[in-house]
Design a protein around this motif. Structure first.
Motif, PDB file in Angstrom:
ATOM      1  N   THR A   1       0.856  -1.179   0.000  1.00 40.67           N
ATOM      2  CA  THR A   1       0.000   0.000   0.000  1.00 40.67           C
ATOM      3  C   THR A   1       0.901   1.240   0.000  1.00 40.67           C
ATOM      4  OG1 THR A   1      -0.019   0.218   2.401  1.00 40.67           O
ATOM      5  CG2 THR A   1      -1.710  -1.239   1.416  1.00 40.67           C
ATOM      6  N   PRO A   2       0.348   2.411  -0.331  1.00 39.59           N
ATOM      7  CA  PRO A   2       1.182   3.627  -0.261  1.00 39.59           C
ATOM      8  C   PRO A   2       1.809   3.818   1.125  1.00 39.59           C
ATOM      9  CG  PRO A   2      -0.821   4.087  -1.473  1.00 39.59           C
ATOM     10  CD  PRO A   2      -0.979   2.689  -0.926  1.00 39.59           C
ATOM     11  N   ASP A   3       1.047   3.573   2.195  1.00 39.64           N
ATOM     12  CA  ASP A   3       1.604   3.751   3.543  1.00 39.64           C
ATOM     13  C   ASP A   3       2.728   2.750   3.802  1.00 39.64           C
ATOM     14  OD1 ASP A   3      -0.310   5.686   3.784  1.00 39.64           O
ATOM     15  OD2 ASP A   3      -1.237   4.877   5.612  1.00 39.64           O
TER      16      ASP A   3
ATOM     17  N   SER B   1       9.377  -0.420  -4.695  1.00 31.59           N
ATOM     18  CA  SER B   1       8.160  -1.049  -5.212  1.00 31.59           C
ATOM     19  C   SER B   1       8.491  -2.164  -6.199  1.00 31.59           C
ATOM     20  CB  SER B   1       7.264  -0.005  -5.880  1.00 31.59           C
ATOM     21  OG  SER B   1       7.775   0.356  -7.148  1.00 31.59           O
TER      22      SER B   1
ATOM     23  N   LEU C   1       4.660   1.439   1.536  1.00 37.36           N
ATOM     24  CA  LEU C   1       5.817   1.867   0.726  1.00 37.36           C
ATOM     25  C   LEU C   1       6.581   2.983   1.441  1.00 37.36           C
ATOM     26  CD1 LEU C   1       7.275   1.577  -2.035  1.00 37.36           C
ATOM     27  CD2 LEU C   1       5.806   3.420  -2.861  1.00 37.36           C
ATOM     28  N   LEU C   2       5.816   3.943   2.004  1.00 36.12           N
ATOM     29  CA  LEU C   2       6.451   5.098   2.654  1.00 36.12           C
ATOM     30  C   LEU C   2       7.135   4.732   3.964  1.00 36.12           C
ATOM     31  CD1 LEU C   2       3.663   7.726   1.928  1.00 36.12           C
ATOM     32  CD2 LEU C   2       6.010   7.814   1.076  1.00 36.12           C
TER      33      LEU C   2
ATOM     34  N   SER D   1      11.642   9.905  -4.875  1.00 34.28           N
ATOM     35  CA  SER D   1      10.714   9.143  -5.718  1.00 34.28           C
ATOM     36  C   SER D   1      11.429   7.953  -6.351  1.00 34.28           C
ATOM     37  CB  SER D   1      10.142  10.029  -6.828  1.00 34.28           C
ATOM     38  OG  SER D   1       9.246  10.976  -6.317  1.00 34.28           O
TER      39      SER D   1
END
Ligand SMILES: Cc1cc2nc3c(=O)[nH]c(=O)nc-3n(C[C@H](O)[C@H](O)[C@H](O)COP(=O)(O)O)c2cc1C
Length: 220
Positions: free
Chosen positions: A15-17, A157, A19-20, A150
């Protein structure tokens, strides 16, 4: 421009979270034996180029090093930068906790193996910033560092990893000479790229975040 997802590679289901919070500094878990295909790195860079940058000038260059002999030479510059860092005059520096033994061990590992990392990336931004105002400096660094991060996220990812490094910048001119970077460009760092050994990275302890946020006033 080629479409995203064209390159053959692993993709992590994050999920984006996730990944971060799991894109970490990777040193000992860089897979030195697994080749990194050029198209995969190029795809990550196309994603990185979507980052914001001042006046949309995109005045950045990315030098990608996968030639074995050149990697040896690049790693040597990094080692000389580390030696400069260790030998620096620390009299004007504030007392700090310094790196943990675990981080120091990890840094030492990277120094020893840097030339074995499949791809070494040196991004640059146009201009030199010695006497610039805060506005100018923030605008210029802010025009390359979001893209670099990025790039890290895109790598993660795709089951790859990197670590943000700046130590070679003690020897910035030596790196410029080696890679043919002309005068008037500033290097942002050196980023080793490899597949990671396993993909199970977790969040770091950033619990200070609770104390470092201030609503309507500077946090005390
Ligand atoms: C501006 C900057 C410079 C850094 N320079 C180096 C470096 O030269 N060598 C290195 O091994 N790690 C370097 N690091 C990586 C940090 O040590 C790492 O981000 C930190 O230990 C936290 O790890 P984490 O991001 O996985 O939580 C640097 C990180 C940043 C943001």
């Amino acid at each position: 421009m080629a479409g995203y997802g064209a390159a053959m590679t692993d993709r992590l289901d994050l999920t984006p979270d996730e990944l971060l919070t799991t894109t970490r500094a990777v040193r000992k878990r860089l897979d030195l034996a697994r080749p990194v295909p050029r198209p995969v790195v190029e795809e990550c860079l196309r994603l990185a180029f979507q980052a914001p940058n001042g006046s949309n000038e995109q005045d950045w260059r990315w030098v990608l090093v996968d030639d074995p002999d050149l990697r040896v030479a690049v790693a040597d510059v990094y080692r000389r930068g580390l030696a400069d860092h260790l030998a620096r005059d620390r009299s004007g520096e504030p007392e700090g906790p310094g790196a943990s033994p675990r981080t120091a061990d990890s840094v030492a590992y990277l120094v020893e193996h840097l030339h074995e990392v499949p791809v070494l990336v040196v991004p640059t931004i146009g201009g030199r910033y010695g006497t610039d105002s805060t506005f100018q400096q923030a605008s210029r660094w802010g025009s390359i560092l979001p893209a670099v991060w990025s790039f890290h996220l895109a790598l993660r990812s795709r089951a790859m990893g990197s670590v943000w490094t700046t130590l070679h910048l003690y020897r910035e001119q030596e790196m410029a000479d080696l890679l043919g970077i002309p005068p008037g460009h500033t290097q942002a760092g050196l980023f080793p790229v490899a597949y990671t050994i396993g993909t199970d990275f977790g969040p770091a302890d950033r619990s200070l975040s609770d104390q470092r946020i201030g609503w309507n006033q500077f946090p005390g």
